[in-house]
Structures are given as C-alpha cells and as structure tokens.
Design an enzyme around this catalytic site. Structure first.
Site, PDB file in Angstrom:
ATOM      1  N   GLU A 222       5.436  -3.768  11.616  1.00 29.39           N
ATOM      2  CA  GLU A 222       3.895  -3.242  11.716  1.00 29.39           C
ATOM      3  C   GLU A 222       3.196  -3.920  10.894  1.00 29.39           C
ATOM      4  O   GLU A 222       3.323  -4.113   9.766  1.00 29.39           O
ATOM      5  CB  GLU A 222       4.190  -1.668  11.208  1.00 29.39           C
ATOM      6  CG  GLU A 222       2.779  -0.731  11.436  1.00 29.39           C
ATOM      7  CD  GLU A 222       2.251  -0.281  10.225  1.00 29.39           C
ATOM      8  OE1 GLU A 222       1.076  -0.436  10.163  1.00 29.39           O
ATOM      9  OE2 GLU A 222       3.074   0.500   9.381  1.00 29.39           O
TER      10      GLU A 222
ATOM     11  N   ASN B 204       0.883  -1.216  -0.083  1.00 30.06           N
ATOM     12  CA  ASN B 204      -0.176   0.078  -0.147  1.00 30.06           C
ATOM     13  C   ASN B 204       0.912   1.370  -0.073  1.00 30.06           C
ATOM     14  O   ASN B 204       0.400   2.397  -0.403  1.00 30.06           O
ATOM     15  CB  ASN B 204      -1.054  -0.226   1.137  1.00 30.06           C
ATOM     16  CG  ASN B 204      -0.422  -0.204   2.465  1.00 30.06           C
ATOM     17  OD1 ASN B 204       0.757  -0.594   2.677  1.00 30.06           O
ATOM     18  ND2 ASN B 204      -1.191   0.078   3.526  1.00 30.06           N
TER      19      ASN B 204
ATOM     20  N   CYS C  77      -3.389   0.344   6.921  1.00 33.72           N
ATOM     21  CA  CYS C  77      -3.690  -0.438   8.168  1.00 33.72           C
ATOM     22  C   CYS C  77      -4.163   0.370   9.411  1.00 33.72           C
ATOM     23  O   CYS C  77      -4.424   0.193  10.275  1.00 33.72           O
ATOM     24  CB  CYS C  77      -1.983  -0.967   8.836  1.00 33.72           C
ATOM     25  SG  CYS C  77      -0.816   0.116   8.376  1.00 33.72           S
TER      26      CYS C  77
HETATM   27  O1  G3P Z   1      -0.803   0.710   6.177  1.00 35.36           O
HETATM   28  C1  G3P Z   1       0.310   1.548   6.310  1.00 35.36           C
HETATM   29  C2  G3P Z   1       0.174   2.445   7.336  1.00 35.36           C
HETATM   30  O2  G3P Z   1       1.526   2.755   7.797  1.00 35.36           O
HETATM   31  C3  G3P Z   1      -0.544   3.753   7.287  1.00 35.36           C
HETATM   32  O3  G3P Z   1      -0.044   4.785   6.804  1.00 35.36           O
HETATM   33  O4  G3P Z   1       0.004   7.122   6.480  1.00 35.36           O
HETATM   34  O5  G3P Z   1      -1.865   5.926   5.572  1.00 35.36           O
HETATM   35  O6  G3P Z   1      -1.590   6.333   8.032  1.00 35.36           O
HETATM   36  P1  G3P Z   1      -0.960   5.907   6.635  1.00 35.36           P
END
Ligand code: G3P
Length: 478
Positions: free
Chosen positions: A253, A158, A287
């Site tokens: 993570e 992603n 996530c």
């Molecule tokens: O899914 C990866 C996570 O680190 C989300 O990042 O920037 O979308 O909150 P963000």
C-alpha cells in the site's frame, strides 16, 4: 538524550552487537527523544532462522489456540493503550486522543482477525471430477489453506501500531511467523506493541522486531531468501522493493493523491466538513487524505468559503494538547511540503491563508485556483496543504483523477446516487466513497490501490487469504 530500547528476537529483548543506535527525533521539539538498536545483517540472519523454525511448529498449533493467543494479545494491547499512545505522541506527533484511538482500533483489529481467521481457515472446498468434460467421478479434491512461512511486515510512520498489527494478526492466525521492521519514527510504539504479544505468550522466535538503518538492513531484509511474503505500507520505497523482491507474494500500500469531486448538487456543508477532516486530520499525513479537491466552478466560491471558515477553527500546535494540526514528522518532510507550496506560489495559486511554518509545524493552507502545471496538482504533500482545482465538467474531474499515477481512493459529493455510481465506475481508484472523505476503515473493508498506489488488497479477510496458499489433496478412486 533519549531512552535506549532493545530489539526483540528469539523471545527476548536484545542489544545489537553493532553498539550503534538510531535516534528518534521528536517532531515537536526536534530533539532526540528515544534511541533504538541499529541491528546488523548478522542479527537479521539469526532472526530469519528462528522465524523459520518457530513457524514450522506454529503451523501445527490448532487454529483455535492461535486465535486464543491473538485475543489475549488484543486485550493486553488495549490495557497498554496509555503508554503506547504516549510514544505515538512523542515519536510521530499524533494528537493524543487519536493516538489512543489508534491503539484501541489495533486491539479490535487483532480480535476481529482471530474471529475471521477461524472461519476463513476453518473451511475448505470439496470438488468432484465429473463436472469437467471427459472425467468420471473418480477423483475427489480437498482444498485447504496453508501458511506461506515467514512474513516480513514493514509498516509506515503514520500508523506504526495499527498498520503493524494489520499485517501481524492475519499472518499469525494463518500460521505464519512474523519479522517486523518498524518505521524509525514510531519504532518505540511498535516495540511496546510487540511487548504485548510477548506478554500474551506466543512461542519464541515466532515474532521478531528488528530496528535499524534502512541503508544497513532495508534491502537485506526485503531481499532475504528466508522471507516468504512481504507486506509493506509506505511511499516510493515500495516500488523499489517490488522490483528487487524475489518470487514472493507482495502486499503493497503506497501513496495516494485522493481526489474529492464536488458536483453542483452536493450538500456543500457536508462536503466542506469532509474536505477539512479528510485533508487536515493528522496534518494530512495519511495516504487516504483528501489530496486534491476538484470543484465545479458554479459552487466553488461558496464551498471554498465554507472550507476556509472551518480551517479558521482548526487548532495548531503540539500533539500533547490535542491540537488539530501538529508538527509534520520530520524536517525534510516539512521542507518538501514547503517546496510544493513555493512552486504553487510562483505559478500563481490563490493562497486562502498566509503560509506559516515554525520548525516542523505548518499551519493549514488551502490553495485555490490550482492549475495542472503546478506540482501540488499531482504530488502528495503528506502535510496540511490542500489544492482546489476548479472544473467545468464532471469529465474534467474524472480526467484529472485518472491522469494521476496514483489510484488509492477518491470521493464524490452529490445528491444524485445514479451520477455517483457512474462517477465511481469511471474513477480509476481502488475505492470510491460517496458523500464521505476517503478512509481505510472499518478495518474489515477491502482496501487497495490501483496503479502506483499498490499491489493486492488489504482488509482483514483479504489479508488472511493473501498470507496463505491453497493446498489440494486428491483422492483417486479405482
Ligand atoms: O496512510 C495509511 C492509510 O492506510 C490510511 O488509513 O485509517 O487514516 O484511512 P486511514
């Protein structure tokens, strides 16, 4: 049927001796768009050797020079934003504007890391012995931070660029070398990003990028004796890696089931806007997406209506035209999401919209009156489907949040800051956002998951520290 890309090792672009390729399927067309090399274990061994050798002299390279090269790479990365973003659009169906934002954010992250690194690594501690009982002032202890060695970086599909540089930049500034294994979807964007580091002029072997099948080189990489640290972002694979990895520091993570608790006194327009943005941006494939809304019964009807009004305005379609909701990354992902939706249907959830799917494209869907016996109450769809669970007390909401095996982020909407603080303390998650949807950024904020959501903490300073070890030298006076 698709351009073929080489892998990067020893400062060069190479073809794999396997003669085999891994296809990258465009999620929108569901046709092969690119191909990358299926690297062999032998090639991984060579990469590990050169990473080890290059690291030794890199660790001796002055800190300011390391920072200078990172700043250069950041600038080149930003210059190349258009072609890299184009890859993100074709490989992972990220909306075009968001794809550009990811690259710019990545350049900023690299620069920030260089600046933070010279300060964090530029100072150590000086301790004297007579503060501890029984000692005279005869020992002077000097501390410094030394690199770990070879860092294996495994980012997810992603954010193939941003979550790669969030591992690469701290590793490099701290004097480590990098072996990058990009996700299959997003591999070409990652290779292009690595090309920017190549153009910046980093020494040969210091950065490598191997592509290939997880079944062939996945375990081989993560269990390789040459690896001194693993930084991984992704799903359940991370749990398997942490069980198999050797005695090396891990930064993990993994998944999340981020809950959004909405109290009676919340600003419901603000909550609705954040739930829609948090739940449906990049089709819920983050996530940190809002993955369950826990709403006080007394405001649930009003809030659900506000959410549905906003969902009705979302555009659904291909990423090239900046649709809000785009096809999910693979057909198997779409099938998994559909499984959760069908389970909720059988068990009586209220469908606020009709369930519509065309190929990998799933229309945004809000499921109201979800109950704990439904899979969607606990599992992360990683898609544009959001469950609402109606609650009768704050405790009920906190209980649901804490009963999850995940503990990444959570959020609470209320106008009462005292209540918000108490709820934040009670939620077993790495971060709680008050009056905003969960999010990792800004990228210098600490970012961590509890329970199955991860090991260690990220964010620029934490990652730099994590990728170093403390070394002490003690001067003993006569
Ligand atoms: O899914 C990866 C996570 O680190 C989300 O990042 O920037 O979308 O909150 P963000």
């Amino acid at each position: 049927d698709g351009d073929v890309f080489k892998y990067y090792a020893q400062g060069h672009w190479n073809k794999s001796s396997s003669g085999k390729f891994v296809p990258i399927i465009n999620p929108t067309t569901r046709k092969t768009h690119f191909k990358v090399q299926a690297c062999t274990q032998k090639e991984v061994n060579r990469v590990m050797e050169s990473a080890k050798t290059a690291q030794k002299s890199w660790a001796k390279t002055p800190l300011w020079k390391r920072a200078e090269l990172l700043h250069k790479a950041a600038a080149i990365l930003k210059e190349h934003k258009a072609p890299i973003a184009e890859c993100l659009v074709k490989e992972i169906a990220k909306p075009a504007k968001d794809a550009v934002t990811e690259v710019i954010r990545s350049g900023d992250l690299v620069s920030y890391c260089a600046e933070e690194g010279v300060r964090i690594l530029g100072e150590g501690k000086f301790l004297v012995s007579d503060s501890f009982p029984g000692n005279e002032r005869t020992k002077y202890c000097l501390t410094s931070k030394i690199p770990l060695g070879v860092v294996l970086a495994i980012p997810p599909f992603n954010y193939p660029v941003n979550l790669a540089v969030s591992k690469i930049a701290p590793a490099l500034i701290a004097g480590n070398s990098i072996v990058l294994k990009p996700p299959t979807q997003g591999a070409v964007a990652a290779l292009h990003m690595v090309h920017c580091f190549h153009l910046a002029g980093f020494p040969e072997g210091l950065i490598s990028c191997v592509t290939g099948k997880g079944s062939e080189i996945g375990d081989f990489l993560t269990m390789h004796p040459g690896v001194n640290c693993i930084s991984f972002t992704g799903g359940d694979t991370g749990i398997a890696i942490s069980k198999k990895a050797g005695m090396v520091p891990l930064q993990m993570e993994l998944g999340g089931k981020d809950a959004c608790i909405v109290l009676e006194d919340a600003d419901l327009d603000l909550a609705a806007a954040n739930i829609v943005k948090g739940g449906f941006s990049y089709s819920g494939q983050r996530c940190t997406a809002v993955k369950v809304a826990l709403v006080m019964e007394s405001v649930a009807n009003t809030l659900v209506k506000k959410i549905n009004d906003k969902i009705a305005k979302l555009t659904v379609g291909p990423p090239e035209i900046d649709s809000d909701v785009t096809p999910v990354v693979t057909e198997s992902s779409a099938n998994f999401i559909e499984g959760l939706v069908m389970d909720a249907k059988e068990k009586g959830a209220t469908f606020c919209q009709e369930y519509v799917r065309e190929g990998n494209l799933i229309w945004p869907l809000l499921l109201d009156n979800v109950r704990p016996d439904m899979r969607i109450a606990w599992e992360e769809p990683f898609g544009p489907v959001l469950p609402v669970i109606r609650i009768n007390s704050v405790e009920e909401g906190i209980h649901h949040c804490n009963a999850s095996n995940f503990g990444l982020q959570g959020c609470v909407f209320t106008r009462d800051i005292n209540k918000a603080m108490l709820i934040s303390d009670a939620m077993e998650t790495g971060t709680v956002q008050i009056n905003s949807a969960p999010a990792r950024g800004p990228d210098h904020f600490p970012f961590q998951g509890l329970k199955d959501s991860g090991i260690g903490s990220q964010g620029i300073a934490n990652s730099i520290n994590m990728m170093t070890k403390v070394k002490t030298t003690i001067i003993n006076l006569p």
